[in-house]
Design a protein around this motif. Structure first.
Motif, PDB file in Angstrom:
ATOM      1  N   ALA A 118      41.536  27.821  36.267  1.00 34.44           N
ATOM      2  CA  ALA A 118      40.492  28.819  36.011  1.00 34.44           C
ATOM      3  C   ALA A 118      39.439  28.832  37.114  1.00 34.44           C
ATOM      4  O   ALA A 118      39.169  27.807  37.745  1.00 34.44           O
ATOM      5  CB  ALA A 118      39.825  28.539  34.673  1.00 34.44           C
ATOM      6  N   VAL A 119      38.863  30.006  37.302  1.00 31.31           N
ATOM      7  CA  VAL A 119      37.768  30.218  38.246  1.00 31.31           C
ATOM      8  C   VAL A 119      36.741  31.101  37.550  1.00 31.31           C
ATOM      9  O   VAL A 119      37.087  32.165  37.033  1.00 31.31           O
ATOM     10  CB  VAL A 119      38.265  30.916  39.544  1.00 31.31           C
ATOM     11  CG1 VAL A 119      37.103  31.292  40.441  1.00 31.31           C
ATOM     12  CG2 VAL A 119      39.257  30.036  40.284  1.00 31.31           C
TER      13      VAL A 119
ATOM     14  N   ALA B  33      44.117  31.365  38.947  1.00 31.01           N
ATOM     15  CA  ALA B  33      45.378  31.419  39.674  1.00 31.01           C
ATOM     16  C   ALA B  33      46.490  30.905  38.776  1.00 31.01           C
ATOM     17  O   ALA B  33      46.257  30.086  37.887  1.00 31.01           O
ATOM     18  CB  ALA B  33      45.295  30.582  40.946  1.00 31.01           C
ATOM     19  N   THR B  34      47.697  31.378  39.049  1.00 31.35           N
ATOM     20  CA  THR B  34      48.884  31.002  38.283  1.00 31.35           C
ATOM     21  C   THR B  34      50.021  30.702  39.247  1.00 31.35           C
ATOM     22  O   THR B  34      50.183  31.390  40.251  1.00 31.35           O
ATOM     23  CB  THR B  34      49.320  32.167  37.359  1.00 31.35           C
ATOM     24  OG1 THR B  34      48.225  32.524  36.499  1.00 31.35           O
ATOM     25  CG2 THR B  34      50.533  31.804  36.525  1.00 31.35           C
ATOM     26  N   VAL B  35      50.811  29.682  38.930  1.00 32.15           N
ATOM     27  CA  VAL B  35      52.101  29.465  39.578  1.00 32.15           C
ATOM     28  C   VAL B  35      53.145  29.669  38.489  1.00 32.15           C
ATOM     29  O   VAL B  35      53.032  29.117  37.388  1.00 32.15           O
ATOM     30  CB  VAL B  35      52.228  28.058  40.190  1.00 32.15           C
ATOM     31  CG1 VAL B  35      53.633  27.839  40.749  1.00 32.15           C
ATOM     32  CG2 VAL B  35      51.195  27.846  41.292  1.00 32.15           C
TER      33      VAL B  35
ATOM     34  N   ALA C 232      45.467  35.433  39.649  1.00 31.84           N
ATOM     35  CA  ALA C 232      44.904  35.808  38.353  1.00 31.84           C
ATOM     36  C   ALA C 232      45.532  34.898  37.310  1.00 31.84           C
ATOM     37  O   ALA C 232      46.528  34.213  37.580  1.00 31.84           O
ATOM     38  CB  ALA C 232      45.196  37.272  38.020  1.00 31.84           C
ATOM     39  N   LEU C 233      44.954  34.889  36.136  1.00 37.15           N
ATOM     40  CA  LEU C 233      45.511  34.122  35.028  1.00 37.15           C
ATOM     41  C   LEU C 233      46.505  35.018  34.286  1.00 37.15           C
ATOM     42  O   LEU C 233      46.134  35.793  33.413  1.00 37.15           O
ATOM     43  CB  LEU C 233      44.400  33.649  34.085  1.00 37.15           C
ATOM     44  CG  LEU C 233      43.444  32.614  34.655  1.00 37.15           C
ATOM     45  CD1 LEU C 233      42.303  32.338  33.685  1.00 37.15           C
ATOM     46  CD2 LEU C 233      44.172  31.327  35.009  1.00 37.15           C
ATOM     47  N   LEU C 234      47.760  34.922  34.688  1.00 29.54           N
ATOM     48  CA  LEU C 234      48.792  35.724  34.039  1.00 29.54           C
ATOM     49  C   LEU C 234      48.899  35.317  32.572  1.00 29.54           C
ATOM     50  O   LEU C 234      48.621  34.179  32.237  1.00 29.54           O
ATOM     51  CB  LEU C 234      50.132  35.522  34.746  1.00 29.54           C
ATOM     52  CG  LEU C 234      50.192  36.051  36.186  1.00 29.54           C
ATOM     53  CD1 LEU C 234      51.498  35.646  36.845  1.00 29.54           C
ATOM     54  CD2 LEU C 234      50.012  37.569  36.231  1.00 29.54           C
TER      55      LEU C 234
ATOM     56  N   GLU D  51      38.448  34.501  47.440  1.00 22.65           N
ATOM     57  CA  GLU D  51      38.346  33.256  48.224  1.00 22.65           C
ATOM     58  C   GLU D  51      38.296  32.031  47.317  1.00 22.65           C
ATOM     59  O   GLU D  51      38.930  31.017  47.605  1.00 22.65           O
ATOM     60  CB  GLU D  51      37.136  33.294  49.163  1.00 22.65           C
ATOM     61  CG  GLU D  51      37.359  34.154  50.391  1.00 22.65           C
ATOM     62  CD  GLU D  51      38.607  33.787  51.185  1.00 22.65           C
ATOM     63  OE1 GLU D  51      38.827  32.585  51.465  1.00 22.65           O
ATOM     64  OE2 GLU D  51      39.386  34.710  51.515  1.00 22.65           O
ATOM     65  N   ARG D  52      37.529  32.106  46.217  1.00 23.66           N
ATOM     66  CA  ARG D  52      37.476  30.965  45.298  1.00 23.66           C
ATOM     67  C   ARG D  52      38.812  30.770  44.577  1.00 23.66           C
ATOM     68  O   ARG D  52      39.227  29.645  44.323  1.00 23.66           O
ATOM     69  CB  ARG D  52      36.327  31.125  44.300  1.00 23.66           C
ATOM     70  CG  ARG D  52      34.970  30.886  44.948  1.00 23.66           C
ATOM     71  CD  ARG D  52      33.859  30.575  43.968  1.00 23.66           C
ATOM     72  NE  ARG D  52      33.879  31.327  42.726  1.00 23.66           N
ATOM     73  CZ  ARG D  52      33.521  32.608  42.596  1.00 23.66           C
ATOM     74  NH1 ARG D  52      33.105  33.294  43.661  1.00 23.66           N
ATOM     75  NH2 ARG D  52      33.553  33.211  41.430  1.00 23.66           N
TER      76      ARG D  52
END
Length: 191
Positions: A155-156, A136-138, A112-114, A169-170
């Motif tokens: 971003a997705v 996604a976030t690292v 998720a975008l934290l 999955e994306r």
């Protein structure tokens, strides 16, 4: 200079595999020195064993002393003297003892975008909230739940036809890319 990495994982190890593939392709100057899982049956451990990488299971038994487990986890990881610890699908929170040894050099991926949608169900929570963009976030692991300093995000788009599985999955595709990038950039930013 090559970055030595211990990977923490809980499941199939697809994030782990993407890192191994990037190392093999010369995209990342890193070496995975061990894989550690909280599940003895984690397929990711088999991926490590197949490559000759030490694969250690360190389950947290129901009712066990969480602090003792955390101290043992820190000792297991310390035995491999990593520059970086990469939590890649590891479904346990690390505690004080672990962070005392590896705080500031443990990274985690999150689907998720934290700071939005922390916790175990990022894609589900994003869908329930009706957002049009997730991702996604690292981040650098700290004592909170998905609260550490953000290193990278991707971003997705969220489609009206998405369910948790299709969105996740994306997101995983982006998560893999970001993990590789974070490990690749680690040594440059932390000589």
């Amino acid at each position: 200079m090559t970055t030595s990495v211990v990977v923490l994982l809980s499941g199939s190890g697809t994030l782990f595999q993407s890192l191994l593939d990037a190392i093999d392709a010369g995209e990342v100057d890193a070496r995975v020195v061990a894989a550690v899982s909280d599940r003895a049956d984690a397929a990711g451990l088999e991926r490590a064993r197949a490559r000759g990488i030490p694969a250690i299971a360190h389950p947290l038994e129901r009712g066990a002393d969480r602090s003792a487990w955390d101290r043992e986890l820190a000792a297991i990881v310390a035995a491999y003297d990593p520059d970086l610890v990469a939590s890649a699908g590891f479904m346990k929170l690390v505690g004080e003892a672990f962070l005392a040894r590896f705080g500031g050099r443990t990274i985690n991926t999150h689907p998720a975008l934290l700071p939005s949608f922390p916790g175990m169900h990022g894609p589900r929570d994003a869908l329930r909230a009706g957002v049009k963009v997730s991702g996604a976030t690292v981040f650098v692991v700290d004592a909170g739940v998905d609260t550490g300093r953000i290193l990278l995000q991707g971003a997705v788009d969220v489609y009206d036809t998405d369910d948790v599985d299709t969105l996740h999955e994306r997101i995983k595709v982006v998560e893999r890319r970001l993990l590789i990038q974070a490990v690749s950039e680690w040594k440059k930013e932390h000589p």
